[in-house]
Structures are given as structure tokens and as C-alpha cells.
Design a protein around this motif. Structure first.
Motif, PDB file in Angstrom:
ATOM      1  N   HIS A  48      78.859 -39.949  50.559  1.00  0.00           N
ATOM      2  CA  HIS A  48      79.674 -40.872  49.782  1.00  0.00           C
ATOM      3  C   HIS A  48      80.060 -40.203  48.469  1.00  0.00           C
ATOM      4  CE1 HIS A  48      78.068 -43.771  52.591  1.00  0.00           C
ATOM      5  NE2 HIS A  48      78.855 -44.712  52.093  1.00  0.00           N
ATOM      6  N   HIS A  49      81.115 -40.723  47.861  1.00  0.00           N
ATOM      7  CA  HIS A  49      81.453 -40.252  46.522  1.00  0.00           C
ATOM      8  C   HIS A  49      80.394 -40.717  45.545  1.00  0.00           C
ATOM      9  CE1 HIS A  49      85.364 -38.464  47.073  1.00  0.00           C
ATOM     10  NE2 HIS A  49      85.632 -39.419  47.938  1.00  0.00           N
ATOM     11  N   PHE A  54      77.976 -47.711  38.127  1.00  0.00           N
ATOM     12  CA  PHE A  54      76.604 -47.309  37.829  1.00  0.00           C
ATOM     13  C   PHE A  54      75.836 -48.501  37.272  1.00  0.00           C
ATOM     14  CE2 PHE A  54      73.225 -45.029  35.701  1.00  0.00           C
ATOM     15  CZ  PHE A  54      73.047 -43.916  36.493  1.00  0.00           C
ATOM     16  N   HIS A  55      74.677 -48.716  37.799  1.00  0.00           N
ATOM     17  CA  HIS A  55      73.858 -49.820  37.315  1.00  0.00           C
ATOM     18  C   HIS A  55      73.291 -49.460  35.941  1.00  0.00           C
ATOM     19  CE1 HIS A  55      70.296 -52.765  38.075  1.00  0.00           C
ATOM     20  NE2 HIS A  55      70.984 -53.036  37.001  1.00  0.00           N
TER      21      HIS A  55
ATOM     22  N   HIS C 158      79.808 -48.826  57.433  1.00  0.00           N
ATOM     23  CA  HIS C 158      80.684 -49.341  56.426  1.00  0.00           C
ATOM     24  C   HIS C 158      81.273 -50.695  56.806  1.00  0.00           C
ATOM     25  CE1 HIS C 158      83.180 -47.464  53.106  1.00  0.00           C
ATOM     26  NE2 HIS C 158      82.014 -47.849  52.705  1.00  0.00           N
ATOM     27  N   ARG C 164      85.804 -51.315  53.323  1.00  0.00           N
ATOM     28  CA  ARG C 164      86.855 -50.770  52.491  1.00  0.00           C
ATOM     29  C   ARG C 164      87.355 -49.471  53.087  1.00  0.00           C
ATOM     30  NH1 ARG C 164      84.987 -50.259  46.502  1.00  0.00           N
ATOM     31  NH2 ARG C 164      83.069 -49.638  47.498  1.00  0.00           N
ATOM     32  N   MET C 175      83.598 -44.487  49.403  1.00  0.00           N
ATOM     33  CA  MET C 175      82.970 -44.826  48.129  1.00  0.00           C
ATOM     34  C   MET C 175      81.684 -45.606  48.416  1.00  0.00           C
ATOM     35  SD  MET C 175      85.082 -43.626  45.914  1.00  0.00           S
ATOM     36  CE  MET C 175      84.684 -44.351  44.325  1.00  0.00           C
ATOM     37  N   ALA C 176      80.850 -45.655  47.391  1.00  0.00           N
ATOM     38  CA  ALA C 176      79.640 -46.451  47.527  1.00  0.00           C
ATOM     39  C   ALA C 176      80.019 -47.915  47.683  1.00  0.00           C
ATOM     40  CB  ALA C 176      78.757 -46.278  46.288  1.00  0.00           C
ATOM     41  N   LEU C 178      78.845 -52.253  48.035  1.00  0.00           N
ATOM     42  CA  LEU C 178      77.969 -53.216  47.380  1.00  0.00           C
ATOM     43  C   LEU C 178      76.698 -53.451  48.178  1.00  0.00           C
ATOM     44  CD1 LEU C 178      80.559 -55.854  46.225  1.00  0.00           C
ATOM     45  CD2 LEU C 178      79.266 -54.279  44.809  1.00  0.00           C
ATOM     46  N   ASP C 181      70.590 -55.764  44.718  1.00  0.00           N
ATOM     47  CA  ASP C 181      69.832 -54.947  43.794  1.00  0.00           C
ATOM     48  C   ASP C 181      68.444 -55.546  43.657  1.00  0.00           C
ATOM     49  OD1 ASP C 181      69.710 -55.603  40.411  1.00  0.00           O
ATOM     50  OD2 ASP C 181      69.070 -53.694  41.264  1.00  0.00           O
ATOM     51  N   LEU C 185      71.084 -58.547  41.693  1.00  0.00           N
ATOM     52  CA  LEU C 185      72.509 -58.390  41.410  1.00  0.00           C
ATOM     53  C   LEU C 185      73.181 -57.726  42.590  1.00  0.00           C
ATOM     54  CD1 LEU C 185      71.981 -56.895  37.879  1.00  0.00           C
ATOM     55  CD2 LEU C 185      72.713 -59.213  38.352  1.00  0.00           C
ATOM     56  N   LEU C 187      75.441 -54.812  43.432  1.00  0.00           N
ATOM     57  CA  LEU C 187      75.915 -53.602  42.775  1.00  0.00           C
ATOM     58  C   LEU C 187      76.161 -52.521  43.804  1.00  0.00           C
ATOM     59  CD1 LEU C 187      73.441 -53.656  39.828  1.00  0.00           C
ATOM     60  CD2 LEU C 187      75.910 -53.831  39.614  1.00  0.00           C
ATOM     61  N   ASP C 188      76.907 -51.510  43.354  1.00  0.00           N
ATOM     62  CA  ASP C 188      77.181 -50.381  44.248  1.00  0.00           C
ATOM     63  C   ASP C 188      75.882 -49.720  44.681  1.00  0.00           C
ATOM     64  OD1 ASP C 188      79.808 -50.714  44.246  1.00  0.00           O
ATOM     65  OD2 ASP C 188      80.294 -49.044  42.933  1.00  0.00           O
ATOM     66  N   LEU C 190      74.487 -46.447  46.574  1.00  0.00           N
ATOM     67  CA  LEU C 190      74.937 -45.114  46.930  1.00  0.00           C
ATOM     68  C   LEU C 190      73.874 -44.423  47.779  1.00  0.00           C
ATOM     69  CD1 LEU C 190      77.212 -43.084  46.315  1.00  0.00           C
ATOM     70  CD2 LEU C 190      75.885 -42.335  44.370  1.00  0.00           C
ATOM     71  N   PRO C 191      74.204 -44.124  49.039  1.00  0.00           N
ATOM     72  CA  PRO C 191      73.214 -43.407  49.848  1.00  0.00           C
ATOM     73  C   PRO C 191      73.211 -41.924  49.489  1.00  0.00           C
ATOM     74  CG  PRO C 191      75.049 -44.217  51.189  1.00  0.00           C
ATOM     75  CD  PRO C 191      75.433 -44.389  49.766  1.00  0.00           C
ATOM     76  N   GLN C 212      71.040 -47.408  43.174  1.00  0.00           N
ATOM     77  CA  GLN C 212      71.934 -48.231  42.372  1.00  0.00           C
ATOM     78  C   GLN C 212      71.739 -47.791  40.946  1.00  0.00           C
ATOM     79  OE1 GLN C 212      70.838 -52.102  43.677  1.00  0.00           O
ATOM     80  NE2 GLN C 212      72.626 -52.297  44.978  1.00  0.00           N
ATOM     81  N   GLY C 213      72.759 -47.162  40.377  1.00  0.00           N
ATOM     82  CA  GLY C 213      72.528 -46.468  39.129  1.00  0.00           C
ATOM     83  C   GLY C 213      71.530 -45.370  39.415  1.00  0.00           C
TER      84      GLY C 213
END
Lengths: 116, 318, 453
Positions: A48-49, A54-55, C158, C164, C175-176, C178, C181, C185, C187-188, C190-191, C212-213
Motif C-alpha cells: 500500500h502507499h 496518520f493517526h 480491498h 476504493r 491507498m490505506a 479505513l 482503531d 476511531l 482511521l486509515d 496501513l498494512p 494506524q499512525g
């Protein structure tokens, strides 16, 4: 404004030096720049990008910070007039700071300064 | 650096061509500090040498190939690497190299502060640019770090300006003719050193480029881009260490040696402290430091400013 | 041209070396690290800062694929070296430096059987510039392989999340998306696959996390498929320490603990004592006199324990303080056992945690297994996660050899297996179980009381 002329010269020199460094590296570097290199996370290609929402868990801290940052705008000119204005300047400024610090203590008690 | 025979008025700037030399002076000081740092490290490891390490590093980065990662944001990324050294040079224009600075700004202290803060943007941009997770996390770590170090840093600087009741660096030195500010504002001095290290993501505050992120914000930089970023970091550290001299250590004041030599000696001493601190402490993460910074350092620096302002009032009343 | 050659020769005197340790390459890795320290060649942390890519040990097909991918991202000038025996290290490093100095093209890793790259890799052409426009092709080659098993899976995954994927993303990556969290929450998420080529990272460990972050939301740990050789480290639960086995095994046990402590300190960003621990480890393995080494180990442990900054940084992190205290205790015990071979169970005065009767070093010298690590990682930040992995120090070499025959460890493992029965997920459990030592700090612990005899 003439006092800023040396600043502009220094900026120019710094930029020229940076450009010179790039030019030098264009000559000395082994190979032309590569593009589309996979970003590194340990050897496996990304799936993934990385650009993502960002959290930001320290978001409340930024809010507290902004309040203080605004305060700084008052404090810089204040330093110039302390003795001219006299004790009232000191009292007013530190009352103001005291109120802000009370806000910080509140934020701290609410756990805004810890995010783990 | 020619030492003027006659002492100039403290507000005058150096001749304009010093602006051309300033980056080189900064580079030379940073280079020597890096060489000594490497030599100390080599000695600790029981190896000889180390003094040539900066030369080897610079050379291999000049020879190294530049690269761009997949779907990167090249504008922000390259800008991040370029802004760091440029900001360091611009911050240094207000530092007196002896008795006079390159640019004698009436708002010198504010200017220095403003230029330093560019590092905040630079590291984040360098972290964001390459579209790499580890790099991105490093960039955000620095934003969090900025939130923690910046306020104590500003209070420390303002306290020095308050002591002289001027934002002009020359006036701040002049106000220390009888007593160095480090004596009447030790807290501000220590906080300044701590935050200088944090600003240059140096020493214990190197989480944004730490090894646990494989180099963090710098992890995807190679070749000359890396050289600019890491070199800029050294320049920034040097500029911050040099600024401690006029703010707290009496500028070029000192016996026997000319003013420029004293500035150099004091700058190198401050740098030595910062380099020592890096070896002395483990990395300080911001999820811990924020609390200390806000609950301890900010009140302490505010109290320090209060003490100094009372001293100023008392002096004014005399 | 001349200038470039001169600069290249000068730079080649101190190249940065990226070490890829295989699961059978512990001995080689140690030899490489010792040799690099002797030569003052830094260990690279990322391919972007690498001059020499060095593979320590014999990689399996999976790791070989990753090594190829990493090699792709190493900027020129670069050299590639594989070392499968400790005594070849010096020669290989000298040769790599000579290759760099001469600008000789490095062949790089041979395409392994597992990767069906449509075209042979053609990089490492030394002086010949790597063409910017030929590079995307190479990348496509790599991605072609990707398409076969990566992308379709992702697309499928996905769609479930909310699709998306209609958009054409640059680089062919999505993209990452949702996800929930830990704080409730959306949030995005990301694997990311971390490892196996990270600095100060257990050999062959791949950690697939959802970030996430910088917070780990999910974690899955696995090991790459390197052919396993004879494990270099003495098995964690062997009776070696108690039954006065060969001093060589004891020395290795101490070196292993020094290695783990050094790694943890490096991850904690404290390079000076980390380097010190590594030097002690190297001297230990080289067979230097014991007396000064043991004294230095004691001094090191004391320094680390005394550091208030480190304590402050670790306090409150999930499991980390406990595990690290365990590591330090284990190091102390191993050193004491080596120092006074007849008194393996006599505890040094400096380790109050070991005062309990019946505790012996063999319990301390055990390690956390991967399923456990995986579970502990959820909810940790990346920094804490790295510290956790370093402190847990899972055994990744030598297959199952680690666990056999330690009843105490088995009992602990059984307890935990009953509790986290679901997380086992059928991978080989390394068996080398840990004994939680209450030690000096207890951390948050999440109610993990086991090990407190």
C-alpha cells in the motif's frame, strides 16, 4: 531594511553552495538517479502507499501549543518595554502566563500530554 | 577572521563579504566537531583514528547514486533536505563571529528562532516525501518532538532577550559585560541546550532518525540528498551551539584571546557537551518527554523569566 | 573521470555494510559484526545508506527473493557478498571494498528459483550508469511477479473494506483503507511487513502489522524459510548451565545474552553501551580471559540498571520493562555461572530477584515465542513494538530445538497455551519459553503473573 542585505547574501550563498553540491554530485555520483525504487520496510515490497491519514495521537498537544505560540507574539515586544512600563508590565504578562499554565495543568490532568 | 584593533560599536555588522564566508565558517566548525565526535567514538571502541570519518562519509555520499522511491513526493522530499542546511546558515547570520555578526538585525533573536523552526518543516517534509512508512513515522515523530521542545526553547531565548531588554543579539552581549547570563538564568541556559539538541534531532532526541525506524526521516535518502540532510543537521546543531554563546556565555568576552577565538572556544565547548550527551543518554521518546517538557520545563522557564524580569525591574529602579 | 575514481577509492575505505542475517547465520553475523567493529565500518540501517550488501548464512528461497528486492534498492556504487562461514568474513569484506574501490560491477544475488523474473536482473554495472528509464522496466519485472500473487489478493481484501480500488493509483499500489482503531476511531489502516532486514532485528523474522499512525493494530509474526543449520546459540533450556558443561557452551550462553542486551540497547537508542556490550560479546567468543570480561559485564549491567532515563523511557510500556529486566538478570546469571563454574546456582548479590531458592539460570535464559510476541504487540507504538521484540528476543534459529526437556518452561507454555489457545495459528512455536521474572520492575504487565514461582 539595509540590515537585511547580508541576510539575502547569505541566503544566496547557501543556495549557491547547495546547487554546487548537486552539480558536483552530478559529476561524481556513480550512475544517474534511479527512480521508482521500492521504499524500505525490511525487504518485502510495499503493498500500500504509505501516504495515509496518520493517526496523530498528540493532537491535543498541538492545540495547547498553538495557544502558547500566540502568546509568544506578545512576549517578544513585551521584553523591550519591561522597565519602561514598570511593574504593571510584569504583573500583566505573568498573570496571562499563569492563566495559560492553568490551562496546561488542566490539559495534563485530562491526559492530553500522554498518548501511549 | 580578522580581529578589529579598535572595538567597534556593538551594533555594527561585519563587512558584507563576511556573508559569503559564513557558510564556510559554519561548515568548518561543524566538520571539526564531527571529526572529534568520531575520534571519541573510535577511542571508546579501542580503535585508533576516527578523525577522517567526516571526509569518508562526505565522499561516499558524493559518489553515491541518488534515488527516488515509488510514487514519491519529490518536491517536498528534496525541499526537506535543502531547507535544513540553508536554515542553519540563515539562523547563523545573527551570531556575532567575535564582536560583530554578519547581519545586525534589530530582531535578531526572533530571526534566529524563526529560522530554526524551519527544521520542523524540513524534517517532516523529508519524512513525508519518499512514501515510505518508516520515513513517515520518523517525520511525524519530529512534529511531536517540536511540540515538546519549542516552547521551553522560546522561553529560554526570550529570557535572555528580557535580561538585555533587546531583541538585538549585540545588545544581549553588551548587557552581559558585568555578569554572564548563564549565572542569573541557569535554568534558561540548560533548557536552551536541551532544546537545541532536540531541534537538531540530536543526541538523546534522535527518535525521528533513529535506528529502530531504519533511519526514520532519513531512511530513503541517498547520495547528495542524504549529505544535505545529515550535513544540515550538523550545521543546525553548530548554529544552535554558537547561539548559546551570545545569549548566555557573554559572547566574545574573555581574557587574553581575541573575541573571535573566545566565540570559537565557547562554541566548541557547548558542542562538546551536546556530543557527550548523545553518548550518555538513551533516546528520549516524545510520548514520555512531552509531559516532562510541559509540566516541568515550561513552568521552570516561566519562573526563570519572572525572576529575570524582577531583576530587570530592580535594575531599572536603581 | 579521474576525480570520480579517486573519490570512489577514498569512499571505499569505509563502506557501510547492510547485514542480512539468515536463520542459520548467527555465527557468521557475529563474525561480521566483530570484523566491522575492528575495521570501523559502520553497519547500515537502510538500503539507501548501503555500500555492501552482505548475506550472513545460507538464505532460503523466500529470503533470497527479499534479498534480491533489497539489492534492487541499493544505490550505486554497491557490492554484494555472501558469507556462509565465519572464517571467510575477512576475505569477503576485503574483496567487497576492493570491488567498490575499483568500480567493478557487482553481480548481485543470483535470481533464485522461487522468483520467476521475466528478465535477468541487470544491475551493478559499476561505473555504467543505471539508466533512469531502464529502471522502471526492472521494477515492472519485479511487480509482474507481484501481480501474480500480491495484487489480486489485495484487491479482494480491498473490496471488503469498501472498494476504493476503482481508482488507478500511482505505482499500482492501493491507498490505506479505513479500519477500527484501538481507541474506537475509524482511521486509515496501513498494512506493513516489517523485517526481515531491519537493523537489530531477530534473524528471519517477518512481522506483518496493520499500522494506524504508528500504532500497531494487528500483528502476525512468521519466520522466513531458511534451511536450518546447527543452531549456534546453546538451546535456551539446555542443562548446560547446571551440569557444568564445556566452558565453550557457557561462554556462548553469556555471549548470547550480551548480544540480546546489546540489541535492546541499540533499539532503545543508546549506542555507547550497546557497542560496549557487543565488544564484550566479541571478546567473549574470541576466548579472551574471563576475569576482566566478567568485571566489565557487571559494570555494564550496573550502568544500564542505574540509568534513570532508560527506566523512565521503559516504564509503563507493555511487557518491556519486565522482559528487559529478565534479559539483564539472565546476563548476570550466565556470567556468574561462567565465572564460578562450580556454583551455577549460586546467585550473585547484585541480583535480588534471583534470591528465591530453586531458581537457576536455566530458567532465566529462556525466550518468548513468536505467538506470544504477536499478542503482546497489539496496541503498541512502533517504538514500543521494536523494544518489545528486542526484549523478547525470540529464538529464530534452529527450529524446535530450543524447548525440549524443560518441565518448568513446558508448564508455563501450557498455561499460556490454554489462555491464548487461539493465537497459535499453527506456526512452529519456538518452544523456548520464557519465565517471567518479577525482577526489579514489574511494568504494567497486563496481569501476567506467571513465572513468579
Amino acid at each position: 531594511m539595509s540590515q537585511f542585505v547580508p541576510v539575502l547574501i547569505a541566503l544566496g550563498v547557501a543556495l549557491v553552495l547547495v546547487a554546487a553540491l548537486y552539480a558536483l554530485s552530478a559529476v561524481t555520483a556513480t550512475g544517474r538517479p534511479v527512480s521508482e525504487v521500492a521504499p524500505f520496510a525490511g525487504g518485502l515490497p510495499p503493498t500500500h502507499h504509505a501516504f495515509s491519514r496518520f493517526h496523530v495521537r498528540w493532537y491535543p498537544v498541538t492545540m495547547v501549543f498553538l495557544a502558547f505560540d500566540m502568546e509568544m507574539i506578545f512576549m517578544y515586544p513585551w521584553t523591550l518595554v519591561v522597565s519602561r512600563v514598570g511593574p504593571s508590565a510584569v504583573i500583566e504578562m505573568f498573570l496571562f502566563l499563569g492563566i495559560l499554565l492553568a490551562g496546561v495543568v488542566y490539559a495534563w490532568r485530562e491526559g492530553a500530554l500522554r498518548w501511549t | 577572521m580578522d580581529d578589529p584593533v579598535t572595538v567597534p560599536p556593538p551594533t555594527a555588522a561585519l563587512a558584507w563579504w563576511w556573508a559569503l564566508l559564513l557558510p564556510l565558517v559554519l561548515i568548518v566548525v561543524a566538520w571539526s566537531a564531527a571529526a572529534v565526535d568520531a575520534a571519541v567514538e573510535a577511542r571508546a571502541a579501542g580503535r585508533p583514528g576516527g578523525l577522517t570519518v567526516p571526509a569518508h562519509e562526505v565522499t561516499r555520499l558524493l559518489v553515491g547514486q541518488r534515488r527516488r522511491t515509488l510514487a514519491a513526493d519529490p518536491v517536498l522530499w528534496r525541499a526537506g533536505a535543502v531547507v535544513l542546511p540553508v536554515a542553519a546558515v540563515l539562523a547563523a547570520v545573527v551570531i556575532p563571529l567575535g564582536t560583530r555578526p554578519v547581519a545586525d538585525l534589530g530582531v535578531g533573536v526572533v530571526w534566529f528562532n524563526a529560522m530554526e523552526v524551519l527544521a520542523w518543516a524540513a524534517v517532516w517534509m523529508a519524512g513525508w516525501g519518499p512514501n515510505s512508512v518508516l520515513s513517515l513515522v520518523g517525520g511525524y515523530r519530529f512534529v511531536a518532538q517540536g511540540l515538546a521542545y519549542e516552547l521551553p526553547h522560546m522561553f529560554a531565548i526570550i529570557t535572555a532577550a528580557l535580561g538585555a531588554q533587546s531583541l538585538r543579539v549585540g545588545d544581549i552581549i553588551a548587557a552581559q559585560q558585568d555578569l554572564w547570563f548563564v549565572v542569573i538564568m541557569p535554568v534558561a541556559f540548560v533548557v536552551f541546550l536541551v532544546s537545541a539538541a532536540a531541534m537538531a534531532f540530536w543526541g538523546p532526541f534522535d527518535a525521528p532518525v533513529a535506528g529502530d525506524l531504519a533511519g526514520g526521516a532519513a531512511s530513503e535518502l541517498s547520495g547528495v540528498d542524504r549529505l544535505l540532510f545529515l550535513g544540515g543537521r550538523w550545521l543546525l546543531l553548530t548554529a544552535a551551539a554558537a547561539m548559546a554563546v551570545p545569549l548566555f556565555l557573554g559572547g566574545g568576552a574573555g581574557p587574553l584571546l581575541p573575541a573571535w577565538a573566545w566565540v570559537l572556544v565557547k562554541t566548541l565547548l557547548v558542542l562538546a557537551v551536546l556530543v557527550w550527551a548523545r553518548r550518555r543518554f538513551p533516546t528520549i521518546r516524545m510520548d514520555r518527554w512531552s509531559e516532562i517538557s510541559w509540566m516541568v520545563l515550561v513552568p521552570l522557564t516561566v519562573a526563570q523569566a519572572l525572576v529575570v524580569s524582577i531583576v530587570v525591574l530592580a535594575q531599572g529602579g536603581l | 573521470m579521474d576525480l570520480r575514481a579517486w573519490l570512489r577509492r577514498y569512499a571505499a575505505r569505509r563502506p557501510h555494510v547492510l547485514i542480512v542475517a539468515t536463520r542459520n547465520g548467527a555465527a557468521v553475523r557475529l563474525a561480521v559484526e566483530a570484523e566491522l567493529a575492528r575495521r570501523d565500518w559502520p553497519i547500515a540501517t537502510t538500503p539507501a545508506d548501503t555500500d555492501v550488501l552482505l548475506v550472513a548464512g545460507i538464505p532460503g528461497p523466500e529470503l533470497a527473493t527479499m534479498i534480491e528486492a533489497v539489492w534492487e534498492t541499493v544505490p550505486l556504487p554497491r557490492a554484494y557478498a555472501t558469507v556462509d562461514a565465519p572464517d571467510a568474513v575477512e576475505r569477503k569484506l576485503r574483496r567487497a571494498s576492493a570491488d567498490l574501490a575499483a568500480g567493478r560491477p557487482s553481480t548481485g544475488p543470483a535470481p533464485s528459483a522461487a522468483t520467476s523474473l521475466p528478465e535477468p536482473l541487470e544491475d551493478g554495472q559499476g561505473d555504467k550508469p543505471q539508466q533512469p528509464d531502464e529502471d522502471p522496466d526492472e521494477q515492472h519485472g519485479e511487480h509482474g511477479e507481484h501481480d501474480q500473487h500480491g495484487e489480486h489478493d489485495q484487491h479482494g481484501e480491498h473490496d471488503q473494506h469498501g472498494g476504493r480500488d476503482e481508482m488507478e493509483m500511482p505505482g499500482g499500489l492501493p491507498m490505506a483503507d479505513l479500519g477500527d482503531d484501538r481507541d474506537g476511531l475509524m482511521l486509515d489502516q496501513l498494512p506493513v511487513a516489517l523485517g526481515p532486514v531491519l537493523p537489530d532485528w531477530p534473524a528471519g523474522l517477518v512481522l506483518e502489522v496493520a499500522l494506524q499512525g504508528d500504532v500497531v493494530q494487528q500483528a502476525r509474526a512468521r519466520l522466513v524459510d531458511d534451511p536450518l543449520g546447527e543452531p549456534f546459540w546453546p538451546p535456551g533450556t539446555s542443562a548446560a548451565l547446571d551440569h557444568g558443561d564445556s566452558p565453550g557452551a557457557l561462554r556462548r550462553a553469556v555471549a548470547q545474552e550480551l548480544d540480546a542486551v546489546a540489541r535492546f540497547l541499540a533499539v532503545a537508542g543508546w549506542s555507547a553501551p550497546a557497542a560496549r556490550a557487543r565488544r564484550l560479546r566479541d571478546r567473549q567468543l574470541a576466548g579472551d580471559p574471563l576475569e576482566p570480561i566478567c568485571a566489565s559485564i557487571e559494570a555494564l549491567v550496573r550502568q544500564v540498571r542505574r540509568s534513570r532515563t532508560l527506566r523512565r523511557m521503559l516504564r509503563g510500556l507493555p511487557h518491556v520493562p519486565v522482559l528487559f529486566a529478565l534479559r539483564l538478570d539472565a546476563l548476570e546469571h550466565a556470567a556468574a555461572a561462567l565465572h564460578e563454574p562450580a556454583a551455577g546456582t549460586v546467585t550473585p548479590a547484585a541480583a535480588p530477584s534471583a534470591m528465591r531458592p530453586g531458581r537457576s539460570p536455566r530458567h532465566e535464559r529462556t525466550r518468548v515465542d513468536l505467538a506470544e510476541v504477536e499478542r503482546m504487540l497489539v496496541g503498541a507504538e512502533l517504538a514500543a513494538a521494536r523494544l518489545l521484540v528486542a526484549a523478547a528476543d525470540p529464538v529464530t534459529e534452529g527450529g524446535i530445538a530450543g524447548s525440549a526437556g524443560d518441565a518448568h518452561a513446558m508448564a508455563l507454555g501450557g498455561n499460556r497455551a490454554a489462555r491464548d489457545g487461539t493465537s497459535g495459528s499453527g506456526r512452529e512455536r519456538e518452544g523456548g519459553e520464557h519465565a517471567m521474572d518479577p525482577g526489579s520492575e514489574s511494568g504494567t504487565g497486563h496481569g501476567r503473573g506467571h513465572g513468579r514461582g
